[in-house]
Design a protein around this motif. Sequence first.
Motif, PDB file in Angstrom:
ATOM      1  N   UNK A 148      -7.232  -0.468   3.027  1.00  0.00           N
ATOM      2  CA  UNK A 148      -7.335  -0.412   4.254  1.00  0.00           C
ATOM      3  C   UNK A 148      -6.232  -0.971   5.195  1.00  0.00           C
ATOM      4  N   UNK A 149      -5.791  -2.291   4.774  1.00  0.00           N
ATOM      5  CA  UNK A 149      -4.491  -2.659   5.392  1.00  0.00           C
ATOM      6  C   UNK A 149      -3.323  -1.679   5.114  1.00  0.00           C
ATOM      7  N   UNK A 150      -3.182  -0.910   4.138  1.00  0.00           N
ATOM      8  CA  UNK A 150      -2.071   0.002   4.187  1.00  0.00           C
ATOM      9  C   UNK A 150      -2.392   1.104   5.210  1.00  0.00           C
ATOM     10  N   UNK A 151      -3.467   1.463   5.377  1.00  0.00           N
ATOM     11  CA  UNK A 151      -3.783   2.606   6.446  1.00  0.00           C
ATOM     12  C   UNK A 151      -3.531   2.072   7.632  1.00  0.00           C
ATOM     13  N   UNK A 152      -4.067   0.970   8.053  1.00  0.00           N
ATOM     14  CA  UNK A 152      -3.606   0.465   9.341  1.00  0.00           C
ATOM     15  C   UNK A 152      -2.236   0.439   9.704  1.00  0.00           C
ATOM     16  N   UNK A 153      -1.420   0.063   8.645  1.00  0.00           N
ATOM     17  CA  UNK A 153      -0.162  -0.186   8.943  1.00  0.00           C
ATOM     18  C   UNK A 153       0.562   1.230   8.926  1.00  0.00           C
ATOM     19  N   UNK A 156      -1.189   4.030  10.184  1.00  0.00           N
ATOM     20  CA  UNK A 156      -1.124   4.501  11.455  1.00  0.00           C
ATOM     21  C   UNK A 156      -0.326   3.808  12.704  1.00  0.00           C
ATOM     22  N   UNK A 157       0.078   2.619  12.355  1.00  0.00           N
ATOM     23  CA  UNK A 157       0.999   2.004  13.573  1.00  0.00           C
ATOM     24  C   UNK A 157       2.219   2.542  13.272  1.00  0.00           C
ATOM     25  N   UNK A 158       2.570   2.813  12.072  1.00  0.00           N
ATOM     26  CA  UNK A 158       4.018   3.406  11.850  1.00  0.00           C
ATOM     27  C   UNK A 158       4.299   4.854  12.199  1.00  0.00           C
ATOM     28  N   UNK A 159       3.122   5.456  11.974  1.00  0.00           N
ATOM     29  CA  UNK A 159       3.166   6.917  12.473  1.00  0.00           C
ATOM     30  C   UNK A 159       3.249   6.920  14.039  1.00  0.00           C
ATOM     31  N   UNK A 161      -3.371   9.776   5.876  1.00  0.00           N
ATOM     32  CA  UNK A 161      -4.218   8.535   6.247  1.00  0.00           C
ATOM     33  C   UNK A 161      -5.670   8.740   6.082  1.00  0.00           C
ATOM     34  N   UNK A 162      -6.088   9.833   6.718  1.00  0.00           N
ATOM     35  CA  UNK A 162      -7.590   9.979   6.529  1.00  0.00           C
ATOM     36  C   UNK A 162      -8.038  10.097   5.222  1.00  0.00           C
ATOM     37  N   UNK A 163      -7.195  10.970   4.238  1.00  0.00           N
ATOM     38  CA  UNK A 163      -7.525  11.142   2.787  1.00  0.00           C
ATOM     39  C   UNK A 163      -7.730   9.764   2.114  1.00  0.00           C
ATOM     40  N   UNK A 170       3.442   1.261   4.399  1.00  0.00           N
ATOM     41  CA  UNK A 170       2.261   2.011   3.963  1.00  0.00           C
ATOM     42  C   UNK A 170       2.305   2.550   2.591  1.00  0.00           C
ATOM     43  N   UNK A 171       3.194   3.500   2.489  1.00  0.00           N
ATOM     44  CA  UNK A 171       3.148   4.120   1.164  1.00  0.00           C
ATOM     45  C   UNK A 171       3.184   3.107  -0.037  1.00  0.00           C
ATOM     46  N   UNK A 172       3.981   2.188   0.305  1.00  0.00           N
ATOM     47  CA  UNK A 172       4.156   1.264  -1.150  1.00  0.00           C
ATOM     48  C   UNK A 172       2.989   0.360  -1.216  1.00  0.00           C
ATOM     49  N   UNK A 173       2.068   0.100  -0.194  1.00  0.00           N
ATOM     50  CA  UNK A 173       0.934  -0.702  -0.389  1.00  0.00           C
ATOM     51  C   UNK A 173      -0.243   0.153  -1.141  1.00  0.00           C
TER      52      UNK A 173
END
Length: 588
Positions: free
Chosen positions: A122-127, A129-132, A278-280, A455-458
């Motif tokens: 979830x932390x990676x998904x938040x990162x 969304x911000x990066x996107x 990200x949704x997936x 995000x991809x790494x996390x």
Amino acid sequence: MAAMTTVPSYTPSLWVRVCHALPRLDLTMQMRDNIFVPDSWEYQQTLLVLSSLSAIALVLSLLVVLSFLIHYCCCHRGDRSEGSEEEEEDEDGSTGHGYGGRKGRGICCVTWVAVAAVTLCCVAIGVGFYGNSEANDGMYQLTSSLLTANYTLASIDLLISDTITGLQLSISGPLTTMEELFTGSKPFLVSTRNCRRLSENVINLLSSLSLARSSADGGLGNDSSSGSPIAALTPVPPSVAPTMVPAGIMPNPFSPGWAANTLMVNEDYRWLSYVLLLLLDLIVCLFILLGLAKQARWLLILMTVLAWLALFLSWGSLGLETATVVALSDFCSDPNTFVLNSTHFNSGTSSDVLDYYLTCSRRMNSPFQQLLTQSQRALSNIHTHLSSLDRNALPQFPKAEKSLREVQQILNSTEGNFHQLVALLNCRGLNKDYIDSLKGLCYDGMEGLLYLSLYSFLSALAFTAILCSLPGAWRSFPSDSEEYEDSDSESEDPFTSHQARRQTSTGSQRGAMPPFYNYPGAGWTPPFSSAPPLPTPNVSSNGNPGYESLPLTDRQSPPPSYSPSMLTGYGGSQSHPNPAHSRNLYSR
């Protein structure tokens, strides 16, 4: 000169310098320069080597997951019988909470590992969304600056075309008529011919000023034959500026409009792809928690397949982002050098003109300064000759007034367009668009790509941990027999405590207790002998039987109370039991 000090400047950011300083290796493991040359095969090899690091990380993740699968499938197969006996002993010593044994501890461990992995996801998904969002903002600023620059270049070409067309109309129309009228007057004829000569000189000078003549010839050349009067250009918003070159193959003279359209289309697909990814990831993480909570095997199998897919996509996107970040850092470290040396940008344009607009230094003079000065002097001389003809020739040749007014109108429109052309050819406008495009690409775009890489790494680490913990969760799920026993236990009274159930099961192993209303007398049988037996009650302090310590389901309704006469009448045919004992036994 004071206004030139307000020209914005571009400085590479810290992340650009750090990524630009990374060592570069080609396929032969030799060090390469970090100069941005995208058309070079050696430079492309360095990007392939950097992106292959994510493939190595993917192989390591697969080995880790495979080792956990071997550990759970092979190492614990022989321990199931011993584990079941230990679980029974642990359940006997538990306090009734259901997590006292090894199985309970395993469920807790798997649950916490899954929760930690899902939290990281979830932390990676938040990162992500911000990066996107940051990358999209940077691309939007880049395309807006390119559209503004495209509008400026199109306006320059349009002004040049309008000025040249107006002067050509004045030469072929009113000036020719005036020459015919002034044939008998040599001074007036000389002034008219001087106007023609100066107009032709301005046409030749302005023809060499076009920055994108190929696009102007294709999009603006059709207006040269129109006979409408020339008017000053009315600015329009950059978003509706005309695109001279359609999207497709890159034109040889670089077109900012073509680049903006291409980048907008590609950015829309990139943004949508990352949103779907990200949704997936979010759906997979949430439904894995739901599958662990509900212990649904089918849901866990489906989410395991999607987790494998998300793991491959995460490492793959990390490889693409790594190569893009490195290439972008090489470009952003020294963009002027790449633009000056690239054939796509300097084709049809001299390096002096590009350097003037890229740097916009106060120490540099405009390469168009001499041409603009000569054109301005020529237009001023034309205006002087027309003023002289207006004062001296019109009283003698009143028929030349109409032609003279047309030439003056064209000259006024030409001077207005010329002043706008001088302002647009100044380096401040195009240089500001260039700096804004660099800031959008190298600041916001670079920051967004770095956050997307994080995000991809996390997410790859999170899905690796999830896939490692799922075999343990699968092993901790109850089997079919345990589910059957759980269904039997759930059919009992929910208010029965665990201790009472153990006492009941212990009592059933020792033998059933006799009902408390059995009377060892002379063969007397109580009424309603078909009623089920009741457990022995506890006698309270006042002598009355109590049922407080018994579970609710084990309490049966007591037999009805009978009066002495009813007991005498009913028991008369059954060995005459003792009435006093009956009263003491059944009366409340």
